[in-house]
Design an enzyme around this catalytic site. Structure first.
Site, PDB file in Angstrom:
ATOM      1  CE  LYS A 112     -75.073 -46.794 -10.845  1.00  0.00           C
ATOM      2  NZ  LYS A 112     -76.385 -47.425 -10.718  1.00  0.00           N
ATOM      3  CE  LYS A 199     -78.972 -35.225  -9.503  1.00  0.00           C
ATOM      4  NZ  LYS A 199     -78.887 -36.070 -10.676  1.00  0.00           N
ATOM      5  CE  LYS A 202     -81.573 -44.120   1.394  1.00  0.00           C
ATOM      6  NZ  LYS A 202     -81.025 -45.410   1.106  1.00  0.00           N
TER       7      LYS A 202
END
Ligand code: TRP
Length: 337
Positions: A112, A199, A202
């Site tokens: 991240k 995968k 969004k």
């Protein structure tokens, strides 16, 4: 009667529910409610760890609550994390029982923070992002959860939670915290219809996820245009796109269509249009049902919000009881007159 095992899981209030989230996690939450004592949290404190818009956080939190209720999570089992400040207090205490070295090895933090840097817009990496797994440990241990249903990507965080629990138990000289186990149930990995090697997510963009409340025409169109030939299929192997369509059919429990279409496939006679139609029908049956339920719930917005605040306060009692014991065990103060 034997006490039921405690299950806990949480989800961040980011965006809408798609079939990847639903089949990969939330459907499982719904099913587990029959057998276990379950608590499920919408973790808004966690959502602050990445750059975010404060004006949207509450809206997203409520949106997710309504979505979870619409797909079958029971309101008594739902809480909003920031209504239970004991989580963050326990997080501080746990910070002092967490190995700095272990926290540094968390791959989600590395991923991240890289994502943040690469997005370019804001390369700010907060201490909150770094500390995220400790707050997660507090979410889990504060309810003395036996089982935590999560995806494989969370295994490392669960390992850290057990490590914190063990260190805590060792330091206070008592087997106080239960060591939580990951509950990996058979969950299908749902891929993007537009890029079946990735995968469903969004963040890949609109084409790549199917909303569980999606309008019928859109869902049908998405399945109709799902990629079937990816070009890199080995002899005798199913292409990723076809496999994904079969996965969806199975996930929807449409086993009759699944087995007859699989027979066609094995006989070399599968027509892609037939497979796509069966998948679209199965998904639309769900989306229509979920959309109706959500609309129904939204008629009583205020009342439902109050019920969720109330259930959060009921669940908070457990958190308060744990925190009180933890403060006694660690030498901190509790008010007692
Ligand atoms: N880290 C989890 C995720 O990214 C969300 C989460 C926060 C969680 N606290 C938790 C999951 C406690 C399970 C238990 O999906």
């Amino acid at each position: 009667m034997e006490k039921k095992k405690q299950v806990l899981s949480c989800i961040q209030p980011t965006g809408n529910l798609h079939f990847g989230n639903y089949f990969g996690a939330v459907k499982n939450w719904v099913d587990l409610q029959e057998k276990y004592d379950c608590v499920y949290g919408v973790v808004d404190y966690h959502a602050m760890t990445m750059p975010y818009d404060p004006k949207k956080l509450r809206v997203n939190t409520w949106e997710l609550i309504f979505n979870l209720l619409a797909v079958g999570v029971e309101k008594e089992n739902l809480f909003i994390q920031s209504l239970i400040p004991e989580h963050s207090e326990l997080c501080w205490i746990f910070n002092c029982f967490t190995s700095y070295g272990m926290l540094t090895r968390m791959t989600q933090f590395k991923d991240k923070s890289l994502q943040n840097k690469e997005s370019g817009a804001d390369n700010f990496i907060s201490a909150g992002l770094y500390d995220y797994p400790v707050l997660q440990a507090a979410d889990i241990l504060i309810y003395k959860a036996d089982y935590v249903p999560v995806g494989k990507d969370q295994e490392q965080h669960l390992e850290l939670s057990r490590n914190i629990a063990q260190r805590f138990n060792h330091q206070v000289g008592k087997e106080y915290f239960v060591l939580p186990e990951t509950l990996f149930t058979e969950v299908p990995k749902v891929m993007s219809p537009a890029a079946p090697n990735k995968k469903m997510s969004k963040s890949l963009g609109e084409k790549h996820y199917i909303n569980v409340f999606g309008e019928e025409a859109r869902v049908r169109k998405q399945i109709k245009s799902a990629v079937t030939d990816t070009g890199e299929v080995k002899e005798g192997e199913m292409s990723a796109g076809i496999e994904n369509l079969f996965t969806l059919l199975k996930a929807c429990d449409n086993m009759d269509a699944h087995s007859s279409l699989m027979d066609d496939y094995n006989a070399g006679a599968l027509k892609y249009v037939d497979l796509k139609e069966a998948v679209a029908d199965s998904l639309v049956e769900k989306t229509n049902f979920f959309r109706d339920r959500k609309a129904e719930l939204q008629k009583n917005k205020k009342e439902i919000k109050n019920q969720i605040k109330y259930s959060s306060m009921q669940i908070r009692k457990q958190a308060q009881a744990t925190l009180k014991e933890v403060k006694d065990l660690t030498g901190l103060m509790n008010v007692r007159f």
